[in-house]
Design an enzyme around this catalytic site. Structure first.
Site: not given
Ligand code: X8Z
Ligand code: ZN
Length: 628
Positions: A202, A239, A369-370, A399-400, A403, A427, A499, A503, A527, A536-537
């Site tokens: 952190r 939206y 980060h993916a 997941h990827e 996309h 997503e 925050w 939580r 993010h 979105r998630y």
């Molecule tokens: O960021 C993502 C993906 C890429 S769009 C790996 N996700 C969020 C996260 O990791 O916080 C997928 C689920 C939520």
């Molecule tokens: Zn994604």
């Protein structure tokens, strides 16, 4: 043509008028909206009778086509610069990427200003949809001022780069990258080590805080120039419904799911208390956030072994299966591709395999980060991921790829419609496929020898719920926080306190160590520095169950939803493809209808899926005090 308004009456829609920007409005707003609508209609009449001859629909069409071509070029250029920057983080690549983003920003804001010429004429729905896409195409814009545009682009690249290069260094053991910490977080049970790592990571947030404050200021000014109240309002405007109703929509969905989450929370807290002692995990209080097997407490699947039923009947652990079989990173991706192929999708192009990043390089900093990319808005699709051989990453690969297959399916749409029905759809696609990774599927692809029988169902569902149900409150609160930050409701002095309020309120977790001074824990979640909207998630976690249920029906599956795998079903593939190909060309209820036959997002599918688990949790919690 007359405008249209669709009212949602107890989740049934009925059309009052045709073609009024395809909005969906809950009944509770009907009265006030009707009054407003009368106002809007009278304005339209005044406008229609007024001086609108100066511009025509044809001119608007030509303008939008030009805007699409111009932006498409710039998107490609900045996408390429961002790809390089994400794959080779350095002073120079940061500068190059920031400069390319700045150009996109400047062009977007200029074009959006020009588009205002057409505000007073009635445009065909597709054209006005494109006008809105133009204004909402970026997650942040600076006002039309070269210095501010350059500053915003630099801040954004810098924040992502600080996050991407962040690490936690311990005096004796050396430094750990984020993927290494994430792996350890899933495996370690020593609470002191977990606590140290939790706090150590952190620090990255503290470095990001001053940049974030400035980012909020400049991006809000840019959003205002585009006619929005602030950046959060701009996000909520995408939206197909009035932004304030979107907030109601997702709160409503959450309320449907909350009892299931609270039951799960109750069980997990009790089991953690048994394992670690009630001094560490007191009953009736929020759970300390470092004990949940995930750096952000957003998915708790890694502590399955702590909370599992006594006789779990589950005879496998996917991470172990992958390890034992010696599956490597590329092979993991091949399984994902194989699934889509079994549905009738074309295999991924050679360029995907040549240009993607699958393994964390040893010699340079990358954004781990993916993410999934489409570099030429046609076939140059790629993923960028530092894959670990774990069940989590097996799911993330799907997941990827979701996309990528979406991107490829809508490649023939006009540039402004190259996107998903709403961002939750993008997503949700890969996650939908991942819901079909059932034990029977693992047997079919040779990863598992025999599938557990029904006695393993609760274990399987609990494991799934620890990811899917647990994610929902987190998915909701991230943007609750950001919307209030952008609106000024949360001032910088309160960033971290608010925050944690959220939580605690939504997730029932608390910081495991005092938070002080310049701590900025939201900044330690990708993010926030990357400025990727997060609602979105949340949507995706609701939608994927609706998609899964619809595709299982298309595949002719009968039985409990959690046992369904659509693997090898061409019917399910066709149904999915017909929605993907629409891209963003229609309002999301249309796309949802194509896929599921319904025009509303609802929680019935996720609740159906987890129904057996909900009953089991009730039994487990009989003598427990739940809540926090
Ligand atoms: O960021 C993502 C993906 C890429 S769009 C790996 N996700 C969020 C996260 O990791 O916080 C997928 C689920 C939520
Ligand atoms: Zn994604």
């Amino acid at each position: 043509m007359l405008p249209s308004v669709v009212f949602k009456l107890k989740r049934h829609s009925f059309v009052l008028w045709e073609n009024f920007s395809d909005r969906v409005i809950p009944i509770r707003f009907m009265k006030s909206k009707l009054i407003q609508l009368v106002g809007v209609l009278s304005c339209l009449v005044v406008i229609a009778c007024g001086d609108s001859e100066r511009v025509t629909v044809d001119e608007a069409t030509v303008f939008v086509e030009g805007a699409e071509l111009r932006l498409l070029d710039l998107w490609k250029e900045s996408g390429r610069a961002a790809w390089i920057q994400n794959n080779f983080i350095s002073y120079d690549t940061n500068a190059m990427s920031a400069s390319a983003s700045e150009k996109v920003m400047a062009a977007t804001i200029n074009l959006a200003a020009e588009a205002a010429r057409f505000n007073d004429i009635e445009l065909p729905p597709q054209l006005s949809r494109k006008m809105l896409k133009l204004k909402t195409s970026l997650a942040a814009v600076a006002p039309s001022n070269n210095d501010l545009q350059a500053e915003l682009a630099e801040i954004m690249t810098e924040m992502e780069s600080i996050y991407g290069t962040g690490e936690y260094c311990r005096p004796e053991e050396g430094c750990l990258s984020l993927p290494a910490m994430e792996r350890l977080f899933g495996e370690l049970r020593d609470t002191d080590e977990l606590l140290a790592m939790w706090g150590g990571w952190r620090k990255v947030g503290r470095d990001i805080r001053p940049l974030y404050e400035k980012f909020v200021e400049i991006s809000n000014a840019g959003a205002k120039e585009l006619g929005f109240q602030d950046t959060g309002h701009m996000w909520r405007s995408g939206y197909d419904m009035p932004p304030e109703l979107f907030v109601e929509e997702i709160e409503g969905l959450w309320e449907e799911i909350r009892p299931l989450y609270e039951s799960l929370h109750c069980h997990v807290r009790a089991k953690l208390g048994e394992e670690l002692g009630t001094a560490v995990v007191p009953p009736n209080e929020p759970i300390p956030a470092h004990l949940l097997g995930n750096m952000w407490g957003q998915g708790w699947g890694n502590i399955y072994d702590v909370v599992k039923p006594e006789q779990d009947g589950m005879n496998y652990d996917l991470t172990q299966l992958l390890e034992r079989k010696g599956i490597d990173e590329v092979e993991m991706v091949r399984y994902g591709e194989g699934f889509f192929s079994s549905l009738g999708f074309e295999p991924l192009p050679d360029s995907f395999w040549e240009r993607s990043l699958f393994v964390k390089p040893l010699d340079r900093d990358v954004v781990c980060h993916a993410s999934a990319w489409n570099l030429d808005f046609r076939d140059d699709i790629r993923i960028k991921m530092c894959i670990s051989i774990t069940d989590d990453d097996f799911v993330t690969i799907h997941h990827e790829l979701g996309h990528n297959y979406y991107q490829r399916a809508y490649k023939d749409q006009d540039p402004f419609f190259q996107g998903s029905a709403n961002d939750g759809f993008h997503e949700g696609v890969g996650d939908t496929i991942a819901l079909s990774i059932t034990p029977e599927y693992l047997v079919k692809v040779g990863l598992l020898e025999t599938a557990p029988d029904q006695r393993g169902d609760i274990a399987f569902l609990l494991r799934q719920a620890l990811e899917k149900v647990v994610f929902l409150p987190f998915g909701l609160l991230v943007d609750q926080w950001r919307w209030d930050v952008f609106s000024g409701e949360i001032p910088p002095t309160e960033y971290n306190r608010e925050w944690w309020e959220l939580r605690e309120k939504y997730q029932g977790v608390r910081p495991p160590m005092p938070r002080i001074g310049d701590d900025f824990d939201p900044g330690a979640k990708y993010h926030i520095p990357a400025n990727t909207p997060y609602a979105r998630y949340f949507l995706a976690h609701v939608l994927q169950f609706q998609f899964h249920r619809a595709l299982c029906e298309a595949a002719g599956f009968e039985g409990s939803l959690h046992r369904c795998s659509i693997f090898e079903s061409r019917e399910a593939g066709d149904r999915l493809r017909s929605m993907l190909e629409m891209g963003a060309s229609r309002p999301w209820p249309d796309a949802l209808e194509v896929m599921t036959g319904t025009r509303e997002m609802d929680a019935t599918a996720i609740l159906d899926y987890f129904a057996p688990l909900a009953a089991w949790l009730e039994e487990q919690n009989v003598d427990r005090m739940c809540g926090w």
